[in-house]
Design a protein around this motif. Structure first.
Motif, mmCIF file in Angstrom:
data_model
loop_
_atom_site.group_PDB
_atom_site.id
_atom_site.type_symbol
_atom_site.label_atom_id
_atom_site.label_comp_id
_atom_site.label_asym_id
_atom_site.label_seq_id
_atom_site.Cartn_x
_atom_site.Cartn_y
_atom_site.Cartn_z
ATOM 1 N N LYS A 92 1.704 65.204 8.219
ATOM 2 C CA LYS A 92 2.494 66.322 8.924
ATOM 3 C C LYS A 92 2.113 65.812 10.141
ATOM 4 O O LYS A 92 2.995 65.840 11.163
ATOM 5 C CB LYS A 92 2.292 67.659 8.587
ATOM 6 N N LEU A 93 0.890 65.840 10.739
ATOM 7 C CA LEU A 93 0.425 65.441 12.164
ATOM 8 C C LEU A 93 1.339 63.934 12.436
ATOM 9 O O LEU A 93 1.789 64.094 13.504
ATOM 10 C CB LEU A 93 -1.050 65.322 12.082
ATOM 11 N N ASN A 97 4.406 63.070 15.515
ATOM 12 C CA ASN A 97 4.148 61.899 16.528
ATOM 13 C C ASN A 97 2.885 62.271 17.229
ATOM 14 O O ASN A 97 2.583 61.800 18.326
ATOM 15 C CB ASN A 97 5.344 61.914 17.634
ATOM 16 N N ILE A 98 1.806 62.897 16.236
ATOM 17 C CA ILE A 98 0.287 63.082 16.833
ATOM 18 C C ILE A 98 -0.400 61.909 16.210
ATOM 19 O O ILE A 98 -0.293 61.722 14.938
ATOM 20 C CB ILE A 98 -0.119 64.407 16.536
ATOM 21 N N LEU A 99 -0.829 61.057 17.155
ATOM 22 C CA LEU A 99 -2.058 60.145 16.522
ATOM 23 C C LEU A 99 -3.168 60.717 15.996
ATOM 24 O O LEU A 99 -3.729 61.667 16.440
ATOM 25 C CB LEU A 99 -2.194 59.219 17.861
ATOM 26 N N PRO A 119 -3.321 58.105 2.186
ATOM 27 C CA PRO A 119 -1.963 57.595 2.614
ATOM 28 C C PRO A 119 -1.603 57.714 4.001
ATOM 29 O O PRO A 119 -0.633 57.930 4.288
ATOM 30 C CB PRO A 119 -1.019 58.452 1.283
ATOM 31 N N VAL A 120 -2.565 57.637 4.572
ATOM 32 C CA VAL A 120 -2.315 57.713 6.276
ATOM 33 C C VAL A 120 -2.981 56.295 6.789
ATOM 34 O O VAL A 120 -3.929 55.926 6.561
ATOM 35 C CB VAL A 120 -3.009 58.975 6.604
ATOM 36 N N ALA A 200 -1.816 74.619 13.573
ATOM 37 C CA ALA A 200 -1.416 75.599 14.630
ATOM 38 C C ALA A 200 -1.782 75.008 15.905
ATOM 39 O O ALA A 200 -1.475 75.557 17.067
ATOM 40 C CB ALA A 200 -2.272 76.951 14.240
ATOM 41 N N TYR A 201 -2.624 73.981 16.027
ATOM 42 C CA TYR A 201 -3.037 73.411 17.411
ATOM 43 C C TYR A 201 -1.913 72.180 17.921
ATOM 44 O O TYR A 201 -2.104 71.418 18.591
ATOM 45 C CB TYR A 201 -4.388 72.763 17.443
ATOM 46 N N THR A 202 -0.696 71.838 17.032
ATOM 47 C CA THR A 202 0.247 70.707 17.430
ATOM 48 C C THR A 202 1.171 71.328 18.391
ATOM 49 O O THR A 202 1.982 70.490 19.226
ATOM 50 C CB THR A 202 0.852 70.443 16.213
#
Length: 202
Positions: A92-93, A97-99, A119-120, A200-202
């Motif tokens: 989800k991160l 588009n969060i690295l 799987p990341v 919640a921090y995204t």
């Protein structure tokens, strides 16, 4: 929009490896006749292994002890489990588009063996080596930011011990405390009580 980078500690954040650690520590204590309890060892986790040995006043045979510990850890890999929803949340991160990167005191061999089960694709996996000092030095976090081409102000470290917090502070980046892990930090403003909460921090 500026890019964001979330850097995760491994033990106590992505994985529960306490039983694996316990079995590995008991094995080295038996082989090297060390009179140091697992609790004493565990209270120091977060730092590079040989630094822990030094802090525990174990000065001799550090490289041999570390090799035996690592081999035992691999033998008991089945005792390591990922916390609930770790693969789902990491994906989800990435979809936002969060690295995502890793900063751990584990050696690279064991770290990569564990992470291959996810799987990341991590932007970088940062372990202590001859060029990167281990925690609480900021080298690994600064390296993660450079590799990701993300400014330090947009980099966040998620960890579970006081060593992780100090490492983030030394790097000048934000810190989020994983309270479900192995630490016992108080009065931390930014924290997650389960891995899902990081969303919640995204």
């Amino acid at each position: 929009m500026e890019k964001k980078l979330f850097v995760f500690d491994l033990d106590g954040v992505l994985i529960d490896s306490k039983e694996n650690m316990r079995l590995s520590w008991l094995k080295v204590c038996k082989k090297f006749k060390l009179d140091v309890s697992f609790d004493e060892y565990f209270n120091n986790i977060g730092k590079p292994f040989q630094v822990i040995l030094t802090d525990l006043k174990i000065e001799n045979d550090q490289e041999l002890i570390e090799k035996e510990y690592n081999n035992s850890s691999i033998e008991n890999e089945d005792k390591i489990i990922f916390y609930k929803n770790v693969p789902i949340v990491l994906n989800k991160l990435v979809s936002k588009n969060i690295l995502v990167s890793i900063c751990t005191s584990k050696d690279s061999q064991r770290t990569e063996r564990i992470l291959k089960n996810l799987p990341v694709k991590f932007d970088s996996i940062n372990c202590p080596n001859l060029n990167l000092k281990g925690k609480p030095f900021p080298d690994q976090l600064i390296q993660a930011s450079k590799v990701a081409n993300v400014e330090l102000k947009n980099t966040t470290y998620i960890g579970d011990t006081i060593v992780d917090k100090k490492t983030a502070e030394n790097a000048g980046i934000k810190f989020i405390y994983a309270s479900y892990g192995y630490g016992n930090l108080k009065n931390i403003k930014n924290k997650i009580n389960k891995f899902d909460d990081i969303l919640a921090y995204t």
